[in-house]
Write a protein that holds these residues in place. Sequence first.
Motif, PDB file in Angstrom:
ATOM      1  N   ARG A   1       0.825  -1.207   0.000  1.00 41.68           N
ATOM      2  CA  ARG A   1       0.000   0.000   0.000  1.00 41.68           C
ATOM      3  C   ARG A   1       0.861   1.259   0.000  1.00 41.68           C
ATOM      4  N   ALA A   2       2.062   1.151   0.530  1.00 37.82           N
ATOM      5  CA  ALA A   2       2.936   2.325   0.550  1.00 37.82           C
ATOM      6  C   ALA A   2       3.657   2.535  -0.774  1.00 37.82           C
ATOM      7  N   ASP A   3       3.620   1.544  -1.680  1.00 39.45           N
ATOM      8  CA  ASP A   3       4.298   1.652  -2.974  1.00 39.45           C
ATOM      9  C   ASP A   3       3.433   2.488  -3.914  1.00 39.45           C
ATOM     10  N   LYS A   4       3.857   3.717  -4.183  1.00 40.11           N
ATOM     11  CA  LYS A   4       3.086   4.629  -5.029  1.00 40.11           C
ATOM     12  C   LYS A   4       3.293   4.353  -6.522  1.00 40.11           C
ATOM     13  N   ARG A   5       4.231   3.507  -6.865  1.00 45.66           N
ATOM     14  CA  ARG A   5       4.477   3.233  -8.284  1.00 45.66           C
ATOM     15  C   ARG A   5       3.395   2.326  -8.881  1.00 45.66           C
TER      16      ARG A   5
END
Length: 923
Positions: A255-259
């Motif tokens: 969820r923290a991976d914005k890619r």
Amino acid sequence: MVLSLLKSMVTSSRSSATAEAEQTQKGQGAPRVFDFHGGIHPPEHKALSNRAPLVAAPLPREVVLPLSQHIGAPAQPLVEIGQRVKTGELIARAQGMISAPVHASITGVVTAIEPRQIPHVSGLEDQCIVIEREGEIDEWARLEAWRDWRQQEAQDLIQRLQDAGVVGQGGAGFPSAVKARVRERHAIDTLILNAAECEPYITADDLTMRTHPEALIEGLEILASLIGPECILIGIEDNKPEAVIALEQAIRARRADKRLPPLDSRLEVVVVPTKYPSGGEKQLIKLLTDREVPSRGLPADVGVVVHNPGTVRAVQRAVCFGEPMISRVVTLTGEALQHPHNVEARLGTSIADLLRLAAPAPTGIARLVMGGPMMGFTLESDALPIIKTTNCLLASSPESLPTPAVEQPCIRCGMCEQACPAELLPQQLYWFSKAREFDKAELYNLADCIECGACSYVCPSQIPLVQYYRFAKGEIRSAQHEARKSERARHRFEFKQARMAREEAEKEAKRQQRAQAAQKSAAARADASAAADTTSASATAATATTAAAAVQPAPATDIKAFKTARAAANIALKKAEKALKTAQDSGEGDISALEASVAEAKTRLAKAEADLKAASEASESAAPAATSTSSTGAAAPADNLKALKTARAAANIAVKKAEKALKTAQDSGEGDISALETSVTEAKARLAKAEGDLKAATDATDSAQGAAQGADKGPVASAAAGSAQTTDTGAAGSSANAAAPAAAAPSADIKALKTARAAANIAVKKAEKALARASESGEGDIEDLQTLLATAQENLRAAEVRLNSAQAGNTEAAPAAKGAGELIPEAPKPAAGSIGRGSMASNVTLSQAEIEASRAENLAKRHKQVSIAVKAAEAAHRKAEAALSEADDENRQRLATKVDRTRRNLEHARESLAEVQALVDAQ
């Protein structure tokens, strides 16, 4: 004391599970956890193997890959002995919808394709492909890697799962590609990852979650994109805290991976209380959603799809890296191993090689089990390969898994009912299975038993209840298989009856057309004779009226068609009554609708019987008139050459059958040789008589045709034609009006025949739709539906033949009626010979040609189908004989039965071919 201890164990298991569930629900925002009936708490023994990390097993020197590592049809080999293959290369393709391909798990050379013993509860052999490793290099033949799989179409992803051979790793090995298409037929709102792994000793899923949590999350995303659920739940028991932490961390990192696109917020890890069998599919659905899967139903029926962690990881590897399913995680555990742990091993690796990695104890292995102690089965040898559904190898010592105690009589304590998670009555099922009352066991929902072993575990009498249930299920499956074979035989019989009815209808149509042609010729000659009598116009008119009344036939009635309709109505009534009785016995289904169907079927049967009775009475009343016509000297129809040709063909078939029976008896030395020789002699005599009758009828027909042609061209006809021109107008009018009924052909009920053809066309379309649905869903008996479709097509062709014949008769009768009604005295009438050979006869000949062409086409198709069936039967018989010649003593009896069955099939196919060939020759 034993009973008290067992009851307290089950009661405490329920109370502890309830208490743990309540504690879980107290947490703020935690998802609610429900409970299911029964369950037990056996010793877990998971600490033996979950403390060591997951490692990769060395590449094996040789792999044995069975072609049936999944539920459904086995794969078909694509390689040959001596062929070199790479890791991941396709070596066997799937057959049918419910099937999966097989890929090479190592790089090497195919050394054998032969039956070998497989790890199965039956202990039988199955076809396998053996590959020997070549060198130390592991050359891969991967599929295309789709790291950005979100750009792919859903159908492409589903096809990738099929091409990669991904199947379920937690149960029977159901193909994952089929599950991915489930939303085409069901509305799915929940996707569940079954990470409970409740059975003792097994820790393969636990180590998979702890080692590859990111792959599991991505695999769930792939499956969610195909299924479209509203929420994703990961159900995991509270005895796996490391796996819970690993999954939650992977979810937070994703969820923290914005890619990447945002992760579905409805993805949740749900911790459930430890209780066996919470890992059962239906039990986990009850725990997480409080939904109950219906009896004999599937999770999709309640909007749920369940996958195993190993399956989800295989999905991620196949889509993102193009790796087919060639390996899996296996738990090596048990007190007889010094270093129990989990390994990721290539499929086909020998069990003995894997056990050596865990260092067996010097005392040896007392019992080797594939699976867990509750639902696994004992292996008689370690020289077996691992397959796609092998999750655990349990090597036990005599103390951990002792020899089962002697079975004692049931004391009716009810402990099994309290422990059953499926809420069945194990005691009643035990009595019914033991007494072989399988129909009663089915009524008590034996099919819903998941064979978890909880009832056997708590039984104080040491009764192996699960073994009884497995035996009963096997017998029920065998009975159902025999019932399906009987149903197919019935369909084949109905198909034959429909074909015979169609052929009879074609023959009747030809007979009617020949009779119509003869009637028109007789009417024309009567008209010419009446016109030639110039001495008395009134007498001529009276004579013409009498002749017309004498030659006019009664309308022909198709008695065979009405009998066929009555038989079809009777069969429909029996089916409706059987369906109603089944529904009443089981309590399932719409009783009122079935009763209405029975009433409707009775009405149709009554109408068919009334129609048949009326047709029979009409046929009987027409018989005296035909007799009177024959006595007055009217022209009789020509001999039925077709019937004589058919009789000759039947006699020829009888001779061949008698000669074949005699030859078989002479070769085997069994049977009454003299009686068979007498039968051959009698059959040859009948054949000679049939040939003589046919020759005599052919000669008589040729002579009659020559005489008719000479009479038509003789001077008498010319004089009659000349005198007809001088006949009085009134006499001519009377003669024409008198001859009009004789020239008119009997009209058929075109509307009824069109209705019958439309009904037959609807039946064909329904059969085609049913076959298409069965082919797409993989449910239902395809062979039965194909037979039904063929029967419907035969009925449609018969209806079209009857309609075409009736329409041809009406087309010919209309000009005749019109010509008889129009009176132009001034115009000269044609000669008598030209009346009988005019345009109407040409139309009749054209209709016969069309019917002959249709019949020839149908016979050609049937001949081709039967020829193919004969070749297939010959190949199967040769294969069975070859297997019997190479079989050992244990399998010889079974293979001898198979040879006998294939021989009977071959004989039946050859007889069918002879019958069809005889019909072709007769044509």
